[in-house]
Write a protein that holds these residues in place. Sequence first.
Motif, mmCIF file in Angstrom:
data_model
loop_
_atom_site.group_PDB
_atom_site.id
_atom_site.type_symbol
_atom_site.label_atom_id
_atom_site.label_comp_id
_atom_site.label_asym_id
_atom_site.label_seq_id
_atom_site.Cartn_x
_atom_site.Cartn_y
_atom_site.Cartn_z
ATOM 1 N N GLU A 15 0.805 -1.216 0.000
ATOM 2 C CA GLU A 15 0.000 0.000 0.000
ATOM 3 C C GLU A 15 0.839 1.266 0.000
ATOM 4 O O GLU A 15 0.352 2.338 -0.348
ATOM 5 C CB GLU A 15 -0.933 -0.005 1.211
ATOM 6 C CG GLU A 15 -2.049 -1.025 1.091
ATOM 7 C CD GLU A 15 -2.868 -1.166 2.364
ATOM 8 O OE1 GLU A 15 -2.514 -0.529 3.382
ATOM 9 O OE2 GLU A 15 -3.850 -1.918 2.341
ATOM 10 N N GLN A 16 2.099 1.157 0.389
ATOM 11 C CA GLN A 16 2.962 2.331 0.404
ATOM 12 C C GLN A 16 3.262 2.773 -1.018
ATOM 13 O O GLN A 16 3.367 1.975 -1.931
ATOM 14 C CB GLN A 16 4.288 2.021 1.100
ATOM 15 C CG GLN A 16 4.187 1.817 2.581
ATOM 16 C CD GLN A 16 5.535 1.452 3.181
ATOM 17 O OE1 GLN A 16 6.490 1.230 2.460
ATOM 18 N NE2 GLN A 16 5.576 1.395 4.494
ATOM 19 N N ALA A 17 3.409 4.068 -1.192
ATOM 20 C CA ALA A 17 3.793 4.600 -2.500
ATOM 21 C C ALA A 17 5.273 4.290 -2.717
ATOM 22 O O ALA A 17 6.055 4.267 -1.757
ATOM 23 C CB ALA A 17 3.558 6.097 -2.542
ATOM 24 N N SER A 21 11.227 6.932 -7.986
ATOM 25 C CA SER A 21 10.639 6.712 -9.303
ATOM 26 C C SER A 21 11.741 6.288 -10.277
ATOM 27 O O SER A 21 12.911 6.577 -10.070
ATOM 28 C CB SER A 21 9.951 7.981 -9.806
ATOM 29 O OG SER A 21 10.910 9.000 -9.957
#
Length: 83
Positions: A15-17, A21
Motif C-alpha cells: 500500500e505504500q507509495a 521513481s
Amino acid sequence: MNGNDREATVRRLLEQAPSRSVPPEIHAEAVRRGNRMLRRRTVARRLLWLLMFAAAAAFTVWALTARPWVEPPSDTTPPLTGW
C-alpha cells in the motif's frame, strides 16, 4: 512472526507509495534492448531452420545417390552362371 503478521506486513508494503521513481530514459533503453534481443533471436531461429533444411536436403541427395540401403555386390566369390 505468524501468518497474520506476515500478511499485514506485506499489505502495508504494497500500500505504500514507491519511494523512488524510475528515470524515464530507462524505459526507452529497455525497449531498445528488448527489440534488439527479439531481432537477434528471430535471426538465430531462421538461421537454424535454414541449416536444418540444408542438412535434410544434403542427406536426401546423399541417400538418393549412395543408396545405403542396397547391399553391395560381393567381391569374394564369382557369380554362379551356367548351371
